[in-house]
Design an enzyme around this catalytic site. Structure first.
Site, PDB file in Angstrom:
ATOM      1  N   ASP A   1       0.857  -1.187   0.000  1.00 24.73           N
ATOM      2  CA  ASP A   1       0.000   0.000   0.000  1.00 24.73           C
ATOM      3  C   ASP A   1       0.893   1.236   0.000  1.00 24.73           C
ATOM      4  O   ASP A   1       1.979   1.242   0.550  1.00 24.73           O
ATOM      5  CB  ASP A   1      -0.915  -0.010   1.213  1.00 24.73           C
ATOM      6  CG  ASP A   1      -2.199   0.749   0.948  1.00 24.73           C
ATOM      7  OD1 ASP A   1      -2.272   1.461  -0.070  1.00 24.73           O
ATOM      8  OD2 ASP A   1      -3.135   0.625   1.765  1.00 24.73           O
TER       9      ASP A   1
ATOM     10  N   ASP B   1      -8.212  -7.066   1.313  1.00 24.50           N
ATOM     11  CA  ASP B   1      -7.216  -7.073   2.376  1.00 24.50           C
ATOM     12  C   ASP B   1      -7.831  -6.450   3.616  1.00 24.50           C
ATOM     13  O   ASP B   1      -8.706  -5.590   3.525  1.00 24.50           O
ATOM     14  CB  ASP B   1      -5.955  -6.297   1.968  1.00 24.50           C
ATOM     15  CG  ASP B   1      -6.153  -4.797   2.097  1.00 24.50           C
ATOM     16  OD1 ASP B   1      -5.701  -4.210   3.108  1.00 24.50           O
ATOM     17  OD2 ASP B   1      -6.786  -4.195   1.201  1.00 24.50           O
TER      18      ASP B   1
END
Length: 368
Positions: free
Chosen positions: A79, A265
């Site tokens: 990320d 996620d």
């Protein structure tokens, strides 16, 4: 890049849909790479904002990247730090600042960390990530229209800069199609269909391998923002996988798969495990269809006194190493004495629940 619901990456193929546990700081807490493999976890997601601080970029590069650092041979998504722009800076201006150039974080003390679109991609590339996520300007669903519009404008600008840096690095390293990491852009726009469409169309024109639902996906009551989440999936052509970023509640995962989402996620399953909340199928997931309503699973609390002499596994419908070897009474005991083994065994169970769920969802057995 995707065929028959498969995402190809430099460290292997991922069957879709797939759930990625969050190893935010380079580790899925309480478990090893061997445990993750035993749970049939296909990939993990880490976070560049946290990794650049600890263990630090120089350490990651010195040992040869995240895969070597974590002992993990399967795909890693990273990320960008965009969510931290929202969660850390938006709620506390003293924690940093945001401009069109990027974000400056001041997590405490005199040290500051700067993330620009270019730097975020450079870091993720140098870490050996398999899926790089573009830096985006994240918002909450209740942010005012002007703030949402500014977020979309900045997100598009940053995505273009990320893509430019990405291709420069691919060309410098002379990476072929199979070797290059994939890159994902994040669609912002809050609760405005027009802004979501504007953002999606601009990002599609730039061109990415995958796209993500940007912004907090739940309302104030914790309910999935079904209408907007569904719209974002519709805005992206079906050949591209779309990642429901931060979605990990089993019922929400099933609902999003029914809409066409293929990547997920969350810290929820592992965090719940550590805090004494285990996921349990109410019936054999291989034999019965699943509904988006979520009536096919329940929560079990191993700390409850009723489990003190339970001579059964956590779940009769689970094949995880925990259920194969240990009784619920033993997990109750470990939980009560706060032993570290509890955290590992509980996390293993919840992770296997999620991978079993994805195995079943790949059979398209969702009743809406």
């Amino acid at each position: 890049m995707t065929s028959d619901r498969i995402l190809q990456t430099p460290h292997g193929a991922i069957d879709l849909p797939a759930f990625l546990p969050d190893g935010t700081q380079g580790v899925v807490r309480a478990v090893s790479a061997d445990d993750l493999e035993a749970c049939r976890v296909p990939a993990v997601q880490m976070n560049v904002y946290h990794l650049m601080q600890r263990p630090g970029t120089s350490t990651i590069q010195a040992v040869g990247g995240l895969h070597r650092l974590a002992g993990w041979s399967r795909p890693i998504f990273t990320d960008s730090g965009g969510f931290q722009v929202y969660s850390l800076i938006r709620g506390n201006p003293k924690a940093g600042s945001i401009t069109d150039r990027g974000a400056t974080f001041r997590p405490g003390g005199d040290r500051k960390y700067i993330l620009t679109p270019e730097k975020s991609i450079q870091l993720q590339f140098s870490y050996g990530s398999d899926m790089l996520i573009c830096l985006d300007d994240c918002t909450g669903p209740d942010d005012p229209p002007a703030r949402q519009a500014d977020s979309v404008r900045r997100t598009i600008r940053w995505a273009a800069e990320c893509k430019k840096t990405y291709w420069r690095l691919v060309e410098q390293k002379r990476l072929g199609e199979a070797e290059r990491p994939r890159i994902m852009a994040v669609i912002q726009g809050g609760l405005s269909p027009d802004l979501r469409q504007q953002c999606a169309e601009a990002l599609l024109e730039i061109g990415f391998d995958a796209y993500g639902y940007g912004g907090w996906p739940l309302d104030a009551g914790g309910n999935l923002l079904t209408e907007m989440v569904g719209l974002v999936r519709e805005l992206v052509p079906p050949e591209f996988p779309v990642h429901a970023l931060g979605v990990g509640h089993p019922a929400n995962v099933a609902a999003c798969v029914a809409m066409g989402y293929e990547l997920f996620d969350s810290t929820m399953p592992t965090r719940d495990a550590r805090h004494g909340r285990l996921l349990v199928f109410n019936r054999d997931p291989a034999a019965a269809p699943l509904s988006a309503a979520g009536d096919w699973f329940t929560y079990l609390y191993p700390g409850d006194d009723k489990h003190v002499k339970a001579n059964t596994p956590v779940s009769a419908h689970c094949d995880c190493p925990t259920c194969a070897r240990y009784t619920l009474a033993y997990l109750h005991h470990l939980y009560k004495i706060n032993d570290n083994l509890y955290f590992r065994l509980a996390t293993v169970h919840n992770l296997r629940f999620m991978t079993m769920l994805m195995e079943r969802l790949r059979k398209n057995s969702i009743q809406t």
